[in-house]
Structures are given as structure tokens and as C-alpha cells.
Design an enzyme around this catalytic site. Structure first.
Site, PDB file in Angstrom:
ATOM      1  CD  GLU A 170     -18.593  16.618  42.426  1.00  0.00           C
ATOM      2  OE1 GLU A 170     -19.527  17.482  42.842  1.00  0.00           O
ATOM      3  OE2 GLU A 170     -17.464  16.492  43.098  1.00  0.00           O
ATOM      4  CG  ASP A 208     -14.957  18.515  39.798  1.00  0.00           C
ATOM      5  OD1 ASP A 208     -15.962  18.743  40.596  1.00  0.00           O
ATOM      6  OD2 ASP A 208     -13.857  18.333  40.109  1.00  0.00           O
ATOM      7  CB  ILE A 244      -4.258  20.695  47.964  1.00  0.00           C
ATOM      8  CG1 ILE A 244      -4.032  19.480  47.376  1.00  0.00           C
ATOM      9  CG2 ILE A 244      -3.019  21.684  47.465  1.00  0.00           C
ATOM     10  CD1 ILE A 244      -3.630  19.102  45.904  1.00  0.00           C
ATOM     11  CE  LYS A 259     -12.859  20.360  42.021  1.00  0.00           C
ATOM     12  NZ  LYS A 259     -12.477  19.047  41.906  1.00  0.00           N
TER      13      LYS A 259
HETATM   14  N1  HSE Z   1     -15.380  14.975  42.493  1.00  0.00           N
HETATM   15  C1  HSE Z   1     -14.576  15.732  42.779  1.00  0.00           C
HETATM   16  C2  HSE Z   1     -13.201  15.120  42.444  1.00  0.00           C
HETATM   17  C3  HSE Z   1     -14.796  15.818  44.377  1.00  0.00           C
HETATM   18  O1  HSE Z   1     -13.075  13.915  41.871  1.00  0.00           O
HETATM   19  O2  HSE Z   1     -12.258  15.915  42.320  1.00  0.00           O
HETATM   20  C4  HSE Z   1     -13.603  16.946  44.944  1.00  0.00           C
HETATM   21  O3  HSE Z   1     -13.739  18.238  44.337  1.00  0.00           O
END
Ligand code: HSE
Length: 435
Positions: free
Chosen positions: A191, A202, A137, A206
Site C-alpha cells: 500500500e 489490510d 483471485i 479484507k
Molecule cells: N497491499 C495489498 C497486498 C495489495 O499486499 O495484499 C492488494 O490488496
């Protein structure tokens, strides 16, 4: 006269590195047209030099980083390692030397982004990382380039594709958590260490990147650590459906005065929530801008080619325009982010929660001051309730959690009366669909 091809090195040849390589090969004609030159990948750095790799004869596979660092004609490097510890020394050395880096490594950017940005500014290089947040995105570029006059009052997102894929499989196919996770791994969504996905880290990385990108500062976190989906029970998902809702893993950033508040946690969403229908590996980001109102961006949040798409678009922007404003130079944008101008987000704190626990509905000791909006129990001995705490609720909820209860905040801007009406409407619809 034909211009010399651009030369790109790739560090790491897992899902992302390989996806970028294949995309550059497959799209060579288009890249040539866009850039007026061919793009070549003369060198790829890998950890294991013995493993066979699908690359053309023009590409050298090496285990020596110095080969890349000392190559004079490299125009940019795609850093595609899985974590901050691996990626940091490479990114730092390259940026220090003035070589631009494009990365999908969110842990690297969340932990070292500010320092790496300073190195880049000093040497005149660029650090680009559109692929680090929400996969394919175009979120970061949209925020910075086409929403720069808006103040972003609030942002809510499904930012981990693996978690959304697992929750969707658990709900729609009644898949167990472990087999849904295995599928996400096979498909290249998870990951290398999937704990980062299912324990919320994760999405936490972000969210940190987004806060710095939009507001120029890290957020104040609601909890010490993110909450992931590991403890979301299948029975909770079914009971949430019975109440007309879905459990989704939600990251949120809310601007309050000169601070940004963040949380990452599984939430209960009714079907009028913008992220309710964001399913499978998709990510969704609902942005509340002070001028535009509510904007939903949705698309594949993980996987080989969605991620490669974001990396290659960054690469083209870098080679074509050198367009990206480093954070410190984007001052107009950042000052708009955190001043106290009108339009600041001012939702009332609804304090409505979907609670689930093992045992009968009667077994749960009443939480002080709670008002029950909905309650149910199933044949497997799991119970759930949607409750409203008009007053201070944190201590009661903590105790409930300590006793094994599971807490899912209800994500909405609506007042309690509307929520109550929505729940009975949704429940009614469900009952009709069962008949
Ligand atoms: N492991 C991450 C996810 C990959 O599932 O969103 C993309 O950042």
C-alpha cells in the site's frame, strides 16, 4: 450500425489505476468482442496534474472531479484511490447520482461499504469490488455465485500479498524485514502507506468485507486490533522451520451459531495445512463449505495486473450482465450463511501455540498448565516451544507477551495427539534433510 463505445472514467492513476488503463488499452479487441462495443477511457482524475502520464490523446487528465461527475456519457467509474478518506467522497457522490463504481479500495469498502451499497440501491447503480479482496483471485464471485447452496463453516486466508512476500523472503533468502518490504514496495505490492500491510490492517479490512459478503454481518473480533508481521523475528522463522513448520499471516472467519468469529494474526502452520505452500505474493483462501468440503483458491494477491484483472472482469460483468446481486437482494444466500443447519463448524479449541522468546529455553517461566510438545533454542539466544494449554490459557499468554515473548497460534483442525505425531514426523524429515 456500430454502437457507441462504453465510456469509463478512472479516479486515481497509481499502480491500480494505471494497470486498469493499460489493460483496457491492450485488451480492446477482446473487450469489443465480449461487449459488442469498444471501451474508452475519456478521462482520468489525478491528484497531481503536472506529472507526465502515459495515456493516449483520447484521454484527458484532470484534477477536477466535477468534470467526471457532470459528464453525461460516463457508463461507469473505476475508483482506484489508496484509502477510505480519499475514495469515499468520490464513490458516494457517483453512486448517489446513479453512476456505477468499481473499486479495489478495501479500506473504503470495509469502512463505508454498507452505506455505499444503500446509496447504490437507491439510485439503481452498482458497487462492485472483487479486486478489494485477494487481488486477482476471483474469490467474491466464486463465493456468491458458485458456492451459494453451501454454508461456509470456516474460511482461512493469506490475504495480504506484501506480508506473505516478506515472510517468504525472510525464510527462503534470509532477507531482513526492511529490505524485503522495500522490494514489495518496488514491485507495487505494498500500500502507499505500507504500515497497513505489515500491521495487519489490510487483511483486517479484507476479512471484514468477506464476513459481510458471506454472512451479511461484521465479525466478532478475537482481539481489539489485528496482529501484523512487524514483530515476527527472523530467528522465529528459522526455529519454526526447525519444527517442520512455517509462520504465515492468517486471517480466519469461523461461523459459530449466529455469530462469525474473526482473527488476523501470524500463525504456525505444519506442512499438512492447505495454506503452507502459498508463497511469495500469492494469496490463498481455504474455504470449508458444508456440501463441497475444503476448497483452496490460490493466486496473485497484489500487483498491478492481477488487481487490474479483477477490476476489468467486474467492469465486463457490469456492462454485460448487470449481474451482481446487491447484498440485501441476495437473501437466499445470506440466510444460508448464518442459520444453525447441520454442517456448522465445530472444531475443538486446540489451544496449541508456537512460542518464541529471547533467552535460553530454561529462562521462560513455565506457563500454568502447559504441556510442551517440542522445544529448541539456537546459537543466537532465541528459544522456541510448541505448547498445548488444555485449559484457560489467555492470561498466561498475555503475561508471556508482556515479558517480550512472541505467540503464534497453531492453525489446524487436528487433535493434539495428531499434532504431536505430525511434529515429530516433520522434525524427523528435517533432520534427514540436514544430513
Ligand atoms: N497491499 C495489498 C497486498 C495489495 O499486499 O495484499 C492488494 O490488496
Amino acid at each position: 450500425m456500430t454502437l457507441k463505445p462504453y465510456k469509463i472514467a478512472i479516479i486515481g492513476f497509481g499502480t491500480v489505476g494505471e494497470g486498469v488503463y493499460e489493460t483496457i488499452e491492450k485488451k480492446s479487441e477482446k473487450l469489443g468482442l465480449l461487449l459488442g462495443r469498444q471501451v474508452e477511457v475519456p478521462v482520468v482524475l489525478v491528484k497531481n496534474g503536472d506529472k507526465p502520464r502515459q495515456v493516449s490523446r483520447k484521454t484527458e487528465i484532470t484534477t477536477s472531479f466535477d468534470l467526471i461527475l457532470n459528464k453525461k456519457e460516463i457508463d461507469a467509474v473505476v475508483e482506484a484511490t489508496p484509502d477510505a478518506a480519499t475514495g469515499y467522497p468520490y464513490a458516494a457522490a457517483l453512486l448517489e447520482k446513479g453512476v456505477s463504481v468499481i473499486t479495489a479500495n478495501k479500506e473504503l469498502v470495509a469502512k463505508h461499504g454498507e452505506e455505499l451499497q444503500r446509496l447504490a440501491e437507491r439510485s439503481g447503480a452498482d458497487l462492485l469490488y472483487e479486486a478489494a479482496v485477494a487481488g486477482g483471485i476471483p474469490l467474491l464471485n466464486t463465493l456468491r455465485h458458485t458456492l451459494k447452496t453451501n454454508t461456509i463453516d470456516k474460511l482461512e486466508g493469506i490475504l495480504n500479498g506484501t506480508s506473505n512476500y516478506i515472510l517468504t523472503k525472510m525464510r527462503t533468502e534470509r532477507a531482513p524485514f526492511t529490505s524485503a518490504l522495500e522490494e514489495a514496495q518496488e514491485k507495487g505490492y505494498a500500500e502507499a502507506v505500507p504500515d497497513k500491510d505489515v500491521d495487519g490492517w489490510d487483511a483486517y479490512y479484507k476479512t471484514t468485507i468477506l464476513s459481510r459478503w458471506i454472512y451479511g454481518k461484521s465479525p466478532v473480533w478475537q482481539d481489539n486490533a489485528p496482529r501484523g508481521i512487524r514483530n515476527v523475528a527472523s530467528e522465529d522463522i528459522k526455529l519454526a522451520e526447525k519444527a517442520g513448520g512455517r509462520l504465515k499471516h492468517i486471517a480466519s472467519l469461523v461461523k459459530r451459531g449466529t455469530e462469525v468469529h474473526a482473527s488476523v494474526t501470524p500463525c504456525f502452520l505444519l506442512d499438512n495445512h492447505p495454506l503452507y505452500n502459498v508463497e511469495g505474493v500469492n494469496n490463498g483462501i481455504n474455504i470449508e463449505g458444508s456440501i463441497v468440503g475444503s476448497v483452496l483458491l490460490q493466486g496473485p494477491g497484489a500487483g498491478k495486473f492481477p488487481t487490474a484483472s479483477a477490476v476489468v472482469e467486474d467492469l465486463v460483468n457490469l456492462l454485460k450482465n448487470k449481474h451482481e446481486l446487491p447484498e440485501s437482494k441476495g437473501t437466499e444466500f445470506l440466510s444460508h450463511g448464518l442459520n444453525k443447519e447441520a454442517g456448522e463448524h465445530s472444531d475443538e479449541d486446540n489451544s496449541v501455540y508456537f512460542l518464541a522468546w529471547d533467552g535460553s529455553a530454561a529462562k521462560k517461566a513455565a506457563l500454568p498448565g502447559e504441556a510442551v510438545l517440542w522445544q529448541s533454542e539456537n546459537e543466537f539466544g532465541t528459544s522456541a516451544a510448541i505448547v498445548h494449554f488444555p485449559g484457560e490459557s489467555a492470561r498466561g499468554l498475555e503475561k508471556f507477551q508482556r515479558n517480550g515473548g512472541r505467540v503464534y497460534p497453531l492453525s489446524t483442525n487436528n487433535p493434539v495427539n495428531t499434532i504431536r505425531a505430525d511434529i515429530s514426523k516433520e522434525e524427523g524429515k528435517k533432520r534427514l534433510s540436514y544430513i
